[in-house]
Scaffold this motif. Structure first.
Motif, PDB file in Angstrom:
ATOM      1  N   ILE A 219      -8.924  28.948  26.960  1.00 31.53           N
ATOM      2  CA  ILE A 219      -9.739  28.190  27.911  1.00 31.53           C
ATOM      3  C   ILE A 219      -9.135  26.831  28.204  1.00 31.53           C
ATOM      4  N   GLN A 220      -8.296  26.311  27.288  1.00 33.24           N
ATOM      5  CA  GLN A 220      -7.715  24.992  27.521  1.00 33.24           C
ATOM      6  C   GLN A 220      -6.631  25.020  28.591  1.00 33.24           C
ATOM      7  N   ILE A 221      -6.077  26.210  28.884  1.00 30.97           N
ATOM      8  CA  ILE A 221      -5.090  26.299  29.955  1.00 30.97           C
ATOM      9  C   ILE A 221      -5.705  25.876  31.278  1.00 30.97           C
ATOM     10  N   LYS A 222      -6.973  26.195  31.444  1.00 32.45           N
ATOM     11  CA  LYS A 222      -7.650  25.921  32.706  1.00 32.45           C
ATOM     12  C   LYS A 222      -8.016  24.441  32.874  1.00 32.45           C
TER      13      LYS A 222
ATOM     14  N   LEU B 118      -4.367  19.609  31.958  1.00 29.71           N
ATOM     15  CA  LEU B 118      -3.147  20.348  31.688  1.00 29.71           C
ATOM     16  C   LEU B 118      -2.556  20.889  32.977  1.00 29.71           C
ATOM     17  N   GLN B 119      -3.401  21.410  33.848  1.00 23.77           N
ATOM     18  CA  GLN B 119      -2.915  21.935  35.119  1.00 23.77           C
ATOM     19  C   GLN B 119      -2.217  20.851  35.948  1.00 23.77           C
ATOM     20  N   GLU B 120      -2.667  19.620  35.812  1.00 23.81           N
ATOM     21  CA  GLU B 120      -2.111  18.513  36.599  1.00 23.81           C
ATOM     22  C   GLU B 120      -1.136  17.658  35.810  1.00 23.81           C
ATOM     23  N   ALA B 121      -0.722  18.132  34.637  1.00 22.28           N
ATOM     24  CA  ALA B 121       0.208  17.365  33.803  1.00 22.28           C
ATOM     25  C   ALA B 121       1.499  17.092  34.567  1.00 22.28           C
ATOM     26  N   THR B 122       2.096  15.938  34.280  1.00 20.76           N
ATOM     27  CA  THR B 122       3.309  15.540  34.997  1.00 20.76           C
ATOM     28  C   THR B 122       4.572  16.147  34.408  1.00 20.76           C
ATOM     29  N   PHE B 123       4.438  16.876  33.312  1.00 26.46           N
ATOM     30  CA  PHE B 123       5.594  17.506  32.685  1.00 26.46           C
ATOM     31  C   PHE B 123       5.472  19.031  32.780  1.00 26.46           C
ATOM     32  N   GLU B 124       6.598  19.712  32.667  1.00 26.83           N
ATOM     33  CA  GLU B 124       6.592  21.173  32.655  1.00 26.83           C
ATOM     34  C   GLU B 124       6.168  21.668  31.280  1.00 26.83           C
ATOM     35  N   TRP B 125       5.394  22.748  31.250  1.00 23.76           N
ATOM     36  CA  TRP B 125       4.978  23.340  29.984  1.00 23.76           C
ATOM     37  C   TRP B 125       5.008  24.859  30.098  1.00 23.76           C
ATOM     38  N   VAL B 126       5.149  25.505  28.929  1.00 25.92           N
ATOM     39  CA  VAL B 126       5.178  26.964  28.890  1.00 25.92           C
ATOM     40  C   VAL B 126       4.312  27.443  27.733  1.00 25.92           C
ATOM     41  N   VAL B 127       3.849  28.683  27.841  1.00 27.95           N
ATOM     42  CA  VAL B 127       3.021  29.298  26.805  1.00 27.95           C
ATOM     43  C   VAL B 127       3.912  30.144  25.902  1.00 27.95           C
TER      44      VAL B 127
ATOM     45  N   ALA C 163     -17.213  35.717  37.449  1.00 27.49           N
ATOM     46  CA  ALA C 163     -17.714  34.362  37.706  1.00 27.49           C
ATOM     47  C   ALA C 163     -17.860  33.583  36.403  1.00 27.49           C
ATOM     48  N   PHE C 164     -18.297  34.272  35.359  1.00 31.78           N
ATOM     49  CA  PHE C 164     -18.394  33.640  34.042  1.00 31.78           C
ATOM     50  C   PHE C 164     -17.006  33.194  33.584  1.00 31.78           C
ATOM     51  N   ALA C 165     -16.020  34.058  33.766  1.00 28.44           N
ATOM     52  CA  ALA C 165     -14.653  33.727  33.362  1.00 28.44           C
ATOM     53  C   ALA C 165     -14.134  32.513  34.130  1.00 28.44           C
ATOM     54  N   MET C 166     -14.349  32.488  35.415  1.00 27.97           N
ATOM     55  CA  MET C 166     -13.859  31.374  36.219  1.00 27.97           C
ATOM     56  C   MET C 166     -14.560  30.072  35.860  1.00 27.97           C
ATOM     57  N   GLY C 167     -15.823  30.175  35.449  1.00 25.67           N
ATOM     58  CA  GLY C 167     -16.565  28.970  35.080  1.00 25.67           C
ATOM     59  C   GLY C 167     -16.197  28.421  33.725  1.00 25.67           C
ATOM     60  N   THR C 168     -15.722  29.294  32.831  1.00 24.88           N
ATOM     61  CA  THR C 168     -15.468  28.875  31.452  1.00 24.88           C
ATOM     62  C   THR C 168     -13.991  28.834  31.081  1.00 24.88           C
ATOM     63  N   GLY C 169     -13.189  29.699  31.696  1.00 20.83           N
ATOM     64  CA  GLY C 169     -11.788  29.815  31.311  1.00 20.83           C
ATOM     65  C   GLY C 169     -11.532  30.948  30.347  1.00 20.83           C
ATOM     66  N   TYR C 170     -12.589  31.616  29.876  1.00 23.60           N
ATOM     67  CA  TYR C 170     -12.402  32.802  29.040  1.00 23.60           C
ATOM     68  C   TYR C 170     -11.981  33.975  29.916  1.00 23.60           C
TER      69      TYR C 170
ATOM     70  N   ASP D 156      -4.154  32.452  40.283  1.00 22.16           N
ATOM     71  CA  ASP D 156      -3.708  31.217  40.929  1.00 22.16           C
ATOM     72  C   ASP D 156      -3.677  30.032  39.976  1.00 22.16           C
ATOM     73  N   ILE D 157      -3.927  30.277  38.704  1.00 19.69           N
ATOM     74  CA  ILE D 157      -3.963  29.179  37.733  1.00 19.69           C
ATOM     75  C   ILE D 157      -2.753  29.283  36.820  1.00 19.69           C
ATOM     76  N   LYS D 158      -1.975  28.231  36.772  1.00 16.59           N
ATOM     77  CA  LYS D 158      -0.729  28.213  36.005  1.00 16.59           C
ATOM     78  C   LYS D 158      -0.983  28.547  34.540  1.00 16.59           C
ATOM     79  N   GLY D 159      -0.136  29.375  33.976  1.00 14.77           N
ATOM     80  CA  GLY D 159      -0.151  29.647  32.550  1.00 14.77           C
ATOM     81  C   GLY D 159      -0.778  30.965  32.167  1.00 14.77           C
ATOM     82  N   TYR D 160      -1.766  31.419  32.929  1.00 15.81           N
ATOM     83  CA  TYR D 160      -2.449  32.655  32.563  1.00 15.81           C
ATOM     84  C   TYR D 160      -1.550  33.874  32.720  1.00 15.81           C
ATOM     85  N   ASP D 161      -0.627  33.821  33.680  1.00 19.84           N
ATOM     86  CA  ASP D 161       0.303  34.935  33.815  1.00 19.84           C
ATOM     87  C   ASP D 161       1.219  35.020  32.601  1.00 19.84           C
ATOM     88  N   GLN D 162       1.631  33.860  32.079  1.00 24.43           N
ATOM     89  CA  GLN D 162       2.449  33.846  30.872  1.00 24.43           C
ATOM     90  C   GLN D 162       1.667  34.391  29.685  1.00 24.43           C
TER      91      GLN D 162
END
Length: 447
Positions: free
Chosen positions: A295-298, A302-311, A359-366, A379-385
């Motif tokens: 859930i913290q990926i969302k 983190l999504q707007e962090a100025t550095f590159e990150w990977v999972v 909708a629950f998933a989008m609201g919580t990040g689970y 469309d959210i960075k990191g979840y594909d990884q």
């Protein structure tokens, strides 16, 4: 729903108290409304109230969670127009004790409650829950997490969330210390080398976050591998001085603290929930890696962090060990003996269907618990990884023995003694073994 705030130190007393009531008297209130599954009862003729206990789930506010629930209630009321649904938000701090009280006395039991596997099995074993298999018969092929939602072959949880865990790495720091982002650590030894390289080349630390998630998932600290269950689900205590995996892991943990690779707070009782300071430091680009929940990926920070990150993946003991990921199911249980059971389960089916579950998933990040939901986070960075990593694990764990949940805080206290040098690794592991064997015997003796 936010398992990191669910310190389950009362679970052992739940098991013993519920078992005591089971032996001494009724386990449930007098049933006033029989199940009508498979009958022709007219939903419009059903009246009364459904009391639903929820916990804060990770929405940005309780109001948003209530709005999510209300949409499902509005759909439900098209079928059952004369049933009023009341949602009670129960703070995590009160949740376990409130359930313990109503389930042991049979007084004021709600029609449905949020739960998780370790808690569910306590009540299912005492025959206090409605089996949901027949109700969800047409949905079984679409549901994720059915094994973790079940006990003795029957499903007792209507799953609504799937929590995932792993490591996230700051690529800018990887570049500075000379570590290839395409060859992230997969074993304990590789991670140890990574931590050393980060410290030796700029003093960068990693937040190990040795916290609630891993204990409740049955595995030890960040190492999710074979032979790392504190207690196996069939009642074998694995932790102890004779378990080489545990010895190696705890020896590494102590060295990481002693060498300054990780802050003390990330591996002691102070790290029993996601540290605000640890998260902030990673978001600010100061940590090389951070142990996270999906859930913290969302998180916008983190999504707007100025550095590159990977999972990165969960670690395993060595190259020959199975790679093991963690997913944790949360959902809703229905106590026996309450009114309007069929209607209550219909509400759960609506709340957890593909549309509302997404909708629950989008609201919580689970993650959603329906295969038909697909990748709602495309469309959210990191979840594909994260999805790619989970697809490659040899095994996925999600349930821990309930005694481990109950003894979470004492385990952390012993761990802290080891890391502070107040006891040796071997003596600390033996203390954990003795604690768990003693409390396991208490539970077994109370049945």
């Amino acid at each position: 729903m936010k398992r990191h705030v669910r310190l389950l130190t009362v679970l052992l007393s739940i098991m013993m108290i519920v078992s005591m009531f089971a032996a001494c008297g009724p386990k449930q209130p007098q049933q006033t409304s029989q199940s009508t599954l498979g009958t022709t009862a007219d939903p419009k003729a059903v009246s009364g109230k459904i009391e639903f206990w929820m916990n804060p789930a990770g929405f940005q506010s309780d109001d948003l969670q209530q709005a999510w629930a209300q949409k499902a209630i509005d759909e439900f009321n098209k079928i059952y127009p004369n049933l009023k649904v009341n949602i009670t938000m129960v703070p995590w701090a009160d949740s376990s004790t409130k359930k313990q009280l109503v389930m042991s006395t049979g007084n004021n039991v709600p029609n449905a409650m949020y739960t998780f596997p370790e808690e569910m099995v306590v009540y299912a074993e005492n025959d206090q829950l409605v089996a949901l298999d027949d109700y969800f018969a047409n949905d079984m092929g679409d549901l994720l997490g059915v094994p973790d939602s079940s006990f003795n072959g029957k499903m007792y949880i209507a799953p609504v969330l799937l929590a995932t865990y792993g490591m996230v790495y700051n690529v800018d720091i990887l570049n500075k210390v000379g570590w290839d982002k395409n060859k992230l650590p997969t074993t304990l030894a590789e991670f140890d080398a990574f931590l050393k390289q980060c410290k030796d080349n700029g003093g960068y630390q990693s937040y190990i976050q040795n916290n609630l998630y891993d204990n409740l998932s049955g595995a030890s600290s960040i190492l999710w591998s074979e032979d790392t269950d504190y207690i196996t689900l069939d009642g074998k205590v694995e932790v102890g001085k004779d378990n080489q995996v545990f010895k190696t892991l705890y020896t590494h943990l102590k060295s990481w603290v002693d060498n300054g690779y990780t802050p003390m707070e990330s591996v002691t009782s102070a790290g029993s929930s996601p540290s605000a300071s640890g998260i902030a430091e990673f978001y600010d680009g100061k940590l090389a890696s951070f142990y996270f929940s999906g859930i913290q990926i969302k998180d916008p920070k983190l999504q707007e962090a100025t550095f590159e990150w990977v999972v990165g993946p969960a670690l395993k003991y060595d190259d020959s060990s199975k790679s093991v990921g963690i997913d944790i199911i949360g959902g809703f249980m229905v106590p026996k003996g309450t009114e309007n059971i069929d209607a209550t389960v219909e509400l759960l089916k609506i709340m957890t269907n593909t549309e509302n579950g997404s909708a629950f998933a989008m609201g919580t990040g689970y993650m959603p618990t329906r295969k038909s939901a697909g990748n709602v986070f495309a469309d959210i960075k990191g979840y594909d990884q994260l999805a790619d990593i989970y697809a490659q694990y040899d095994e996925i764990k999600g349930v821990v023995h309930s005694v481990v949940s109950a003894d979470f805080n004492p385990i952390l206290q012993i761990r802290q003694k080891i890391l502070l040098g107040k006891t040796s690794v071997e003596d600390g592991l033996e203390e954990m073994r003795e604690l768990l064997e003693k409390d396991l015997a208490k539970v077994e003796g109370s049945k």
